[in-house]
Design a protein around this motif. Sequence first.
Motif, mmCIF file in Angstrom:
data_model
loop_
_atom_site.group_PDB
_atom_site.id
_atom_site.type_symbol
_atom_site.label_atom_id
_atom_site.label_comp_id
_atom_site.label_asym_id
_atom_site.label_seq_id
_atom_site.Cartn_x
_atom_site.Cartn_y
_atom_site.Cartn_z
ATOM 1 N N LYS A 259 -8.722 16.300 -1.431
ATOM 2 C CA LYS A 259 -9.078 16.961 -0.174
ATOM 3 C C LYS A 259 -9.824 16.034 0.787
ATOM 4 C CE LYS A 259 -7.293 20.833 -1.563
ATOM 5 N NZ LYS A 259 -5.995 21.301 -1.002
ATOM 6 N N ASP A 260 -9.740 14.725 0.539
ATOM 7 C CA ASP A 260 -10.321 13.763 1.476
ATOM 8 C C ASP A 260 -9.356 13.563 2.642
ATOM 9 O OD1 ASP A 260 -12.608 13.331 0.006
ATOM 10 O OD2 ASP A 260 -11.779 11.619 -1.094
ATOM 11 N N THR A 261 -9.907 13.495 3.846
ATOM 12 C CA THR A 261 -9.087 13.305 5.043
ATOM 13 C C THR A 261 -8.749 11.827 5.229
ATOM 14 O OG1 THR A 261 -10.060 15.223 6.138
ATOM 15 C CG2 THR A 261 -9.003 13.583 7.552
ATOM 16 N N HIS A 262 -7.501 11.575 5.589
ATOM 17 C CA HIS A 262 -7.040 10.229 5.920
ATOM 18 C C HIS A 262 -6.471 10.248 7.340
ATOM 19 C CE1 HIS A 262 -7.031 8.431 1.755
ATOM 20 N NE2 HIS A 262 -7.160 9.737 1.482
ATOM 21 N N TYR B 19 5.973 7.594 12.863
ATOM 22 C CA TYR B 19 6.118 8.928 12.277
ATOM 23 C C TYR B 19 4.918 9.320 11.415
ATOM 24 C CZ TYR B 19 10.876 9.864 13.817
ATOM 25 O OH TYR B 19 11.979 10.143 14.591
ATOM 26 N N CYS B 20 4.100 8.348 11.030
ATOM 27 C CA CYS B 20 2.952 8.636 10.170
ATOM 28 C C CYS B 20 1.646 8.801 10.939
ATOM 29 C CB CYS B 20 2.777 7.510 9.150
ATOM 30 S SG CYS B 20 3.258 7.971 7.486
ATOM 31 N N VAL B 21 1.633 8.456 12.212
ATOM 32 C CA VAL B 21 0.387 8.501 12.975
ATOM 33 C C VAL B 21 -0.135 9.935 13.020
ATOM 34 C CG1 VAL B 21 -0.642 8.192 15.259
ATOM 35 C CG2 VAL B 21 0.919 6.458 14.337
ATOM 36 N N GLY B 22 -1.348 10.106 12.539
ATOM 37 C CA GLY B 22 -1.945 11.433 12.447
ATOM 38 C C GLY B 22 -2.891 11.485 11.263
ATOM 39 N N SER B 23 -3.076 12.656 10.709
ATOM 40 C CA SER B 23 -4.013 12.815 9.590
ATOM 41 C C SER B 23 -3.373 13.612 8.466
ATOM 42 C CB SER B 23 -5.289 13.517 10.062
ATOM 43 O OG SER B 23 -4.999 14.843 10.485
ATOM 44 N N TRP B 24 -3.921 13.459 7.272
ATOM 45 C CA TRP B 24 -3.502 14.253 6.118
ATOM 46 C C TRP B 24 -4.650 14.289 5.116
ATOM 47 C CZ3 TRP B 24 -1.993 9.155 6.656
ATOM 48 C CH2 TRP B 24 -2.272 8.292 5.588
ATOM 49 N N GLN B 25 -4.527 15.144 4.127
ATOM 50 C CA GLN B 25 -5.520 15.223 3.057
ATOM 51 C C GLN B 25 -4.871 14.847 1.734
ATOM 52 O OE1 GLN B 25 -7.308 19.179 3.249
ATOM 53 N NE2 GLN B 25 -9.049 18.333 4.372
ATOM 54 N N ASP B 26 -5.606 14.071 0.921
ATOM 55 C CA ASP B 26 -5.082 13.695 -0.384
ATOM 56 C C ASP B 26 -5.397 14.784 -1.407
ATOM 57 O OD1 ASP B 26 -7.765 13.389 -1.122
ATOM 58 O OD2 ASP B 26 -7.739 11.212 -0.847
ATOM 59 N N TRP C 145 0.850 -1.193 0.000
ATOM 60 C CA TRP C 145 0.000 0.000 0.000
ATOM 61 C C TRP C 145 0.882 1.239 0.000
ATOM 62 C CZ3 TRP C 145 -1.361 3.962 3.632
ATOM 63 C CH2 TRP C 145 -2.487 4.715 3.252
ATOM 64 N N LYS C 146 0.569 2.176 -0.883
ATOM 65 C CA LYS C 146 1.418 3.356 -1.011
ATOM 66 C C LYS C 146 1.147 4.361 0.098
ATOM 67 C CE LYS C 146 3.214 3.699 -5.662
ATOM 68 N NZ LYS C 146 3.396 4.579 -6.830
ATOM 69 N N MET C 147 2.222 4.736 0.766
ATOM 70 C CA MET C 147 2.159 5.753 1.802
ATOM 71 C C MET C 147 2.121 7.141 1.158
ATOM 72 S SD MET C 147 2.137 4.003 4.590
ATOM 73 C CE MET C 147 2.300 5.397 5.696
ATOM 74 N N PRO C 148 1.789 8.179 1.928
ATOM 75 C CA PRO C 148 1.816 9.541 1.373
ATOM 76 C C PRO C 148 3.168 9.924 0.776
ATOM 77 C CG PRO C 148 0.682 9.528 3.478
ATOM 78 C CD PRO C 148 1.260 8.157 3.300
ATOM 79 N N SER C 149 4.233 9.264 1.233
ATOM 80 C CA SER C 149 5.568 9.533 0.686
ATOM 81 C C SER C 149 5.713 9.033 -0.742
ATOM 82 C CB SER C 149 6.629 8.854 1.559
ATOM 83 O OG SER C 149 6.491 7.437 1.495
ATOM 84 N N GLY C 150 4.756 8.180 -1.180
ATOM 85 C CA GLY C 150 4.853 7.567 -2.497
ATOM 86 C C GLY C 150 5.582 6.238 -2.485
ATOM 87 N N ILE C 151 6.065 5.828 -1.309
ATOM 88 C CA ILE C 151 6.799 4.569 -1.164
ATOM 89 C C ILE C 151 5.868 3.533 -0.548
ATOM 90 C CG2 ILE C 151 8.856 3.474 -0.202
ATOM 91 C CD1 ILE C 151 10.106 6.242 0.060
ATOM 92 N N GLU C 152 5.981 2.294 -0.996
ATOM 93 C CA GLU C 152 5.086 1.241 -0.526
ATOM 94 C C GLU C 152 5.401 0.817 0.908
ATOM 95 O OE1 GLU C 152 5.333 -1.954 -3.294
ATOM 96 O OE2 GLU C 152 4.187 -0.901 -4.853
ATOM 97 N N ALA C 153 4.340 0.622 1.686
ATOM 98 C CA ALA C 153 4.479 0.134 3.057
ATOM 99 C C ALA C 153 4.839 -1.344 3.049
ATOM 100 C CB ALA C 153 3.177 0.345 3.824
ATOM 101 N N PHE C 154 5.393 -1.807 4.154
ATOM 102 C CA PHE C 154 5.605 -3.241 4.371
ATOM 103 C C PHE C 154 5.204 -3.550 5.807
ATOM 104 C CE2 PHE C 154 9.559 -1.015 5.249
ATOM 105 C CZ PHE C 154 9.957 -1.514 6.476
ATOM 106 N N CYS C 155 4.722 -4.759 6.029
ATOM 107 C CA CYS C 155 4.146 -5.111 7.332
ATOM 108 C C CYS C 155 4.770 -6.356 7.943
ATOM 109 C CB CYS C 155 2.634 -5.311 7.199
ATOM 110 S SG CYS C 155 1.763 -3.903 6.499
ATOM 111 N N GLU C 156 5.868 -6.831 7.384
ATOM 112 C CA GLU C 156 6.513 -8.029 7.922
ATOM 113 C C GLU C 156 7.328 -7.718 9.168
ATOM 114 O OE1 GLU C 156 10.439 -8.876 5.490
ATOM 115 O OE2 GLU C 156 8.930 -7.997 4.176
ATOM 116 N N SER C 157 7.744 -6.455 9.321
ATOM 117 C CA SER C 157 8.595 -6.044 10.437
ATOM 118 C C SER C 157 8.591 -4.527 10.486
ATOM 119 C CB SER C 157 10.026 -6.571 10.241
ATOM 120 O OG SER C 157 10.605 -6.011 9.068
#
Length: 597
Positions: free
Chosen positions: A339-342, A329-336, A310-322
């Motif tokens: 203008k939708d809130t995430h 550092y990403c916990v919080g909110s942003w708008q795409d 899944w692409k993070m706001p940074s444009g780099i894909e997340a990983f969940c294995e570790s």
Amino acid sequence: MNDNAQEKKNLVAQWAYDTGDILGRFHLWLEDIEVKWTRGQPVKEFTSQISFLNGRMERMFAMTGAITALGTRLFGRFGEGKNLDKAGINQVKKDADAISAYAMSECLWYLTRQLPENHAVMVCLGEGLMPKVGETPEMGSNPQLGFGRVYARPEVAKWLDKKVIRLLNDKNYTWQEFYQEIKEARITIWGAAIDTLENTSRFAKGASTGPMTVLHVFNQPLHITRPYEGYIGNLVLPKDVVNEAAKESVLTTFHSPRDLVLRAILRTYPGVKKENIHVWTLRGKSRVERIGGLWKIWEDLGVHVIDDGWKMPSGIEAFCESGTYAPTYCVGSWQDIKKDTHVFICDGYAASAEAMQAASLAPLLNQRAFLSVFTSSFKLSFDKEQHIMNLDPNATDFKTRLEVLIGKEVDDKTAAKYKDMIMEAVDANIPLHKLSIEADDFFPEKDWDVLAVSGYMNPDPYSGASGVEEISPSVYRVTTRLSSKQGEKLITFTIKLMKSMEQSRFVFNPLLIRFLSGEDFESRPVKISDSGRIRNEVQTLCSEALEFQKDEKICIHFNRILPDVISPNNQKKLLEVLRWYKKNHPIWFAWLEISAP
């Protein structure tokens, strides 16, 4: 020369001067530096500091993160485990851990030469001793900087080492006595939680993102009394969400029903779509038994549980294995762009050092992190795990209470196993007295402060930071992040290797590893500093084999070294090396005792 060019020259010169001891140790040259404020009110460099440390110490810690990242990325066998079997990957991981731990240890040694005379840095939590889920025992016992490692001027280090050894050996010597004696001696200890190589498996397999080094240094020691590594449940939320829940008289903890957490999120961010609420958690088949139920709870509530890719706001894909630290550092909110809130939160569990690092990072980022100590077993779901470690192991009805929580009868062996896990945490002074804990519960004084240092080996999806980049032969760009209550800086160094690549490889390798790899130790000039280096290196390479004796000696028990940690052939070589030093330099190596067949 214009003013900007002169200012840049001054910037590089001052950084090179302040961090010269560390740069010189590794034969590196600082060519350029860029400092970017990512949080807080920017001020001109060298006019103030952002933490409890003075400006020079902040710069030296930043350089520590950069050099650890650079040395590990270049000489830690990055990607060499990609097509190997489990044993081969394990060896690559241990070699990488050895480089990262050694590089950081050397940086800390040189850094602490600049400490005030009554100060010390003491490692309180490390990462690498315990095998992860799905790993066999030998896949733990990794080279690491763990509990009790002291970095200070010699007189302070010797004094404090004696106190630490007493903590390890004397069960009647309490944390309260230890801390009182420190205060009476007017010694200031800066505690540290360290993971010299986060995402080791990804590093060994050559993943393009994720590997990093993490060092948190605190203005006081954590009240931990012996080596400890376990698992801790963690829920990290924006602080505004916790405050919104409080308005409805809802107390948020790790144990909170997730529907109440979701309700608070929806009230905090009116109009946010459930599918735009993103929950980062560890994933994978090996974790289904423990937190598969947690994934299902969130999925049934209609929110998005993040998967690999899944692409993070940074444009780099997340990983969940570790990698449970960096997503904080990403916990919080942003708008795409629409203008939708995430909203982004973290939920699940982490290894103890990473959990503590994330929990102490959270207040800096306007977050709250709630913890619950788990067992080291993966046989139970999180909703049962979160209560077991709070049982009284000495209660006569312990087994009965355990069976009630587990929901079935257990044999004596199983009950003893859980009791041992609880006692291990109790002996280490891990806070089990509360069902839900926060970072505050790890400190003797509640007015604590922290400087968080991250050095990036490869790009980080969660902050968008770059990894180590070669920009010309022997010249590399390395990024470090400094975070504190006052602000946050992203610092990019341009560093040149002053030696050839092969010579630099020796510079970044521990002395003992060089000897095990064939370097002639008998003809090499011996210096008194070799004694200190080898004393440090055995603590990093095979900590589980060491016995810290009361007379400041360290006994190495070779029968405690697993063959997958150090191969039998290398154990023979190590024994030969240590015996040679002990025989030929008995005064310098008076601290060394050897127990071998």
